[in-house]
Structure formats: C-alpha cells, structure tokens
Write a protein that holds these residues in place. Structure first.
Motif, PDB file in Angstrom:
ATOM      1  N   ILE A  52       0.858  -1.186   0.000  1.00 43.37           N
ATOM      2  CA  ILE A  52       0.000   0.000   0.000  1.00 43.37           C
ATOM      3  C   ILE A  52       0.893   1.235   0.000  1.00 43.37           C
ATOM      4  CG2 ILE A  52      -1.648   1.351   1.357  1.00 43.37           C
ATOM      5  CD1 ILE A  52      -2.857  -1.257   2.318  1.00 43.37           C
ATOM      6  N   ASN A  53       0.549   2.181  -0.841  1.00 38.93           N
ATOM      7  CA  ASN A  53       1.327   3.416  -0.928  1.00 38.93           C
ATOM      8  C   ASN A  53       0.460   4.608  -0.514  1.00 38.93           C
ATOM      9  OD1 ASN A  53       3.831   4.858  -1.811  1.00 38.93           O
ATOM     10  ND2 ASN A  53       2.372   5.837  -3.200  1.00 38.93           N
ATOM     11  N   ILE A  54       1.036   5.492   0.298  1.00 35.70           N
ATOM     12  CA  ILE A  54       0.338   6.687   0.769  1.00 35.70           C
ATOM     13  C   ILE A  54       1.150   7.914   0.380  1.00 35.70           C
ATOM     14  CG2 ILE A  54      -0.608   7.920   2.756  1.00 35.70           C
ATOM     15  CD1 ILE A  54      -0.745   5.213   4.213  1.00 35.70           C
ATOM     16  N   GLU A  55       0.562   8.762  -0.467  1.00 36.05           N
ATOM     17  CA  GLU A  55       1.210   9.999  -0.890  1.00 36.05           C
ATOM     18  C   GLU A  55       0.388  11.181  -0.391  1.00 36.05           C
ATOM     19  OE1 GLU A  55       3.980  10.316  -2.937  1.00 36.05           O
ATOM     20  OE2 GLU A  55       4.321   8.155  -3.174  1.00 36.05           O
ATOM     21  N   THR A  56       1.056  12.156   0.238  1.00 35.71           N
ATOM     22  CA  THR A  56       0.355  13.351   0.706  1.00 35.71           C
ATOM     23  C   THR A  56       1.368  14.473   0.891  1.00 35.71           C
ATOM     24  OG1 THR A  56      -1.240  14.185   2.329  1.00 35.71           O
ATOM     25  CG2 THR A  56       0.517  12.758   3.162  1.00 35.71           C
ATOM     26  N   ALA A  63      -6.455  15.858   3.526  1.00 40.51           N
ATOM     27  CA  ALA A  63      -7.180  16.176   2.297  1.00 40.51           C
ATOM     28  C   ALA A  63      -6.425  15.759   1.033  1.00 40.51           C
ATOM     29  CB  ALA A  63      -7.498  17.664   2.250  1.00 40.51           C
ATOM     30  N   SER A  64      -5.104  15.819   1.065  1.00 40.79           N
ATOM     31  CA  SER A  64      -4.300  15.513  -0.129  1.00 40.79           C
ATOM     32  C   SER A  64      -3.885  14.044  -0.227  1.00 40.79           C
ATOM     33  CB  SER A  64      -3.046  16.393  -0.158  1.00 40.79           C
ATOM     34  OG  SER A  64      -3.390  17.759  -0.256  1.00 40.79           O
ATOM     35  N   ALA A  65      -4.265  13.255   0.746  1.00 38.31           N
ATOM     36  CA  ALA A  65      -3.807  11.859   0.777  1.00 38.31           C
ATOM     37  C   ALA A  65      -4.329  11.052  -0.406  1.00 38.31           C
ATOM     38  CB  ALA A  65      -4.239  11.212   2.079  1.00 38.31           C
ATOM     39  N   LYS A  66      -3.426  10.375  -1.086  1.00 34.06           N
ATOM     40  CA  LYS A  66      -3.747   9.446  -2.168  1.00 34.06           C
ATOM     41  C   LYS A  66      -3.243   8.064  -1.756  1.00 34.06           C
ATOM     42  CE  LYS A  66      -5.265  12.789  -4.801  1.00 34.06           C
ATOM     43  NZ  LYS A  66      -6.711  12.938  -5.071  1.00 34.06           N
ATOM     44  N   ILE A  67      -4.190   7.146  -1.624  1.00 33.90           N
ATOM     45  CA  ILE A  67      -3.850   5.803  -1.133  1.00 33.90           C
ATOM     46  C   ILE A  67      -4.123   4.785  -2.228  1.00 33.90           C
ATOM     47  CG2 ILE A  67      -4.319   4.082   0.653  1.00 33.90           C
ATOM     48  CD1 ILE A  67      -5.450   6.516   2.318  1.00 33.90           C
TER      49      ILE A  67
END
Length: 238
Positions: free
Chosen positions: A101-105, A112-116
């Motif tokens: 799993i990758n979490i980008e923010t 609000a900007s988190a992309k999972i």
C-alpha cells in the motif's frame, strides 16, 4: 566436502531469510512532501483505544516505509506527530490489506491531499464515502434551515424539515446497506455495517451478515459483525 558445507550454510541462510519474510504480509510505502522532521505512528484500534503498532522517525527524508504482519484486512491510521505544533489534520485512515500500500500526501494538507493505492477495500471505501458525503451535506443544509426556522418560530417549516431529515437518514442507511451487500466479498462490507449503520434495524444488519462470503465472514470485521448481530438477537429475544 567444503562445497557441501558451503551449500548447506547457504540453504540455512535462505531458509532464515524466507522465515523472516514470512513474518510480514503488509508493506507500506509513502511520501509526505514538505516533511523534514517528525514522527509517524501507524495505529490500530484495540477495543476503544488507538495503539501504535509501528513508529517511523522522519529525519531529512520525506519518504517512509513499514512492514507489518496483518492478520486480517483492517482500518489503520497514519498519525503524524508534528513535534512543535498541534493540528487536527494529522491522522489518515486507510483500509489495510495484505500486499503493498502506498500513501502519498503533503505536510500542508495531510488528510485532504492523501492518495492511497494498493488496497481494493480502500478503493471501495472511498467510493462509499463519496456518495455518503452527499447525505451528510444534505443534513447540514437542513440543520441550517432548522436553525433559521427556530429563530422565526415557523412550526410549519420545522415540521417539513423534520420529515426531510428523516427521509435523508433513511436514504443514507439504505445506501449503506445496499453498498455493503453489493460488496459482500470484501471486508469493507462488515466494516461499514459496524462503523456507519450499527444502529439500523437489525433486519438490515442481519441481511448484510448473511450475505458475506465465507472468506469475509472469517475476517476481523466479519466475526465482529456476526457477534454483534447475534448479541442483538439474544437481547431482543429476552
């Protein structure tokens, strides 16, 4: 003889590596743009309290990773301790499942900007939340109208708002029930039943519980839902 010993030692090392790798089945990677210093905690609920299951120190690098042993797909939380400031924008929910799993923010808009990516349960949960937010927004609008009607003592409007709120709740709960049943082969189904509509009529919870596939029924949330439904039935039978 020497070659045999080397081969034997190599096999032992390989077996040891495989044994260590088998201890974890969840690999989490991520990047928090703008973060240079702080501490990340991966948390889970234990009864009613959040507990840390991994701690990651950030010192210069905004990227991070973690390896965990996940017994069953479960909602986890990525908590950022900013160190010098308190903020409500510091805890990202993500539906973890075995795999990567990758979490980008970013630091400024952490939640609000988190992309999972990498979790089908997370993908389905985001789909659910997108529609569910419409019911929440509708309720906020009705609350605002109710406040104005109370100020003007307009009983006719208050009655119509009460009916509208009741209908909105019914639609919200019906949507959640249908979503859970339609996704009975994923652990997000019992999670929604337990976290979002736990106080709905038992017949709807019973429908969700009975619709679960055997794999989901054996999961963490599947077992919790089965117990919850059975407990309610026992209580009502008294």
């Amino acid at each position: 003889m020497k070659n045999s010993i080397i081969a034997f030692v190599s096999l032992l090392l390989l077996a040891s590596c495989n044994k260590n790798e088998s201890k974890t089945n969840l690999h989490i990677t991520g990047n928090i743009k703008g973060l240079k210093d702080g501490t990340l905690y991966i948390q889970k609920y234990n009864d009613t309290s959040l507990i840390a299951i991994d701690t990651i120190k950030i010192d210069g690098q905004s990227t991070f990773e973690s390896n965990l042993d996940l017994k069953s797909p479960e909602m986890l939380y990525l908590y950022l301790d900013r160190g010098v400031t308190n903020s409500l924008d510091n805890n990202i929910m993500f539906f973890a499942e075995p795999g990567t799993i990758n979490i980008e923010t970013n630091l400024d808009s952490f939640i609000a900007s988190a992309k999972i990516t990498g979790s089908k349960n997370q993908e389905l949960y985001e789909e659910y939340k997108k529609i569910n937010s419409r019911f929440n927004d509708a309720n906020l609008t009705l609350i605002e109208r109710k406040f104005k009607a109370l100020k003007s003592n307009n009983t006719a409007v208050l009655d119509s708002i009460a009916i509208a709120q009741d209908n909105n709740i019914k639609r919200k709960y019906l949507y959640a029930t249908n979503f859970a049943v339609n996704n009975k082969d994923h652990e997000v189904s019992p999670y929604i039943a337990l976290a979002e509509i736990y106080d709905i009529n038992i017949k709807y919870l019973d429908t969700i519980q009975k619709s679960m596939t055997p794999k989901v029924a054996k999961s963490l949330y599947g077992k919790k839902l089965t117990k919850y439904v059975n407990d309610i039935k026992k209580s009502e039978a008294k």
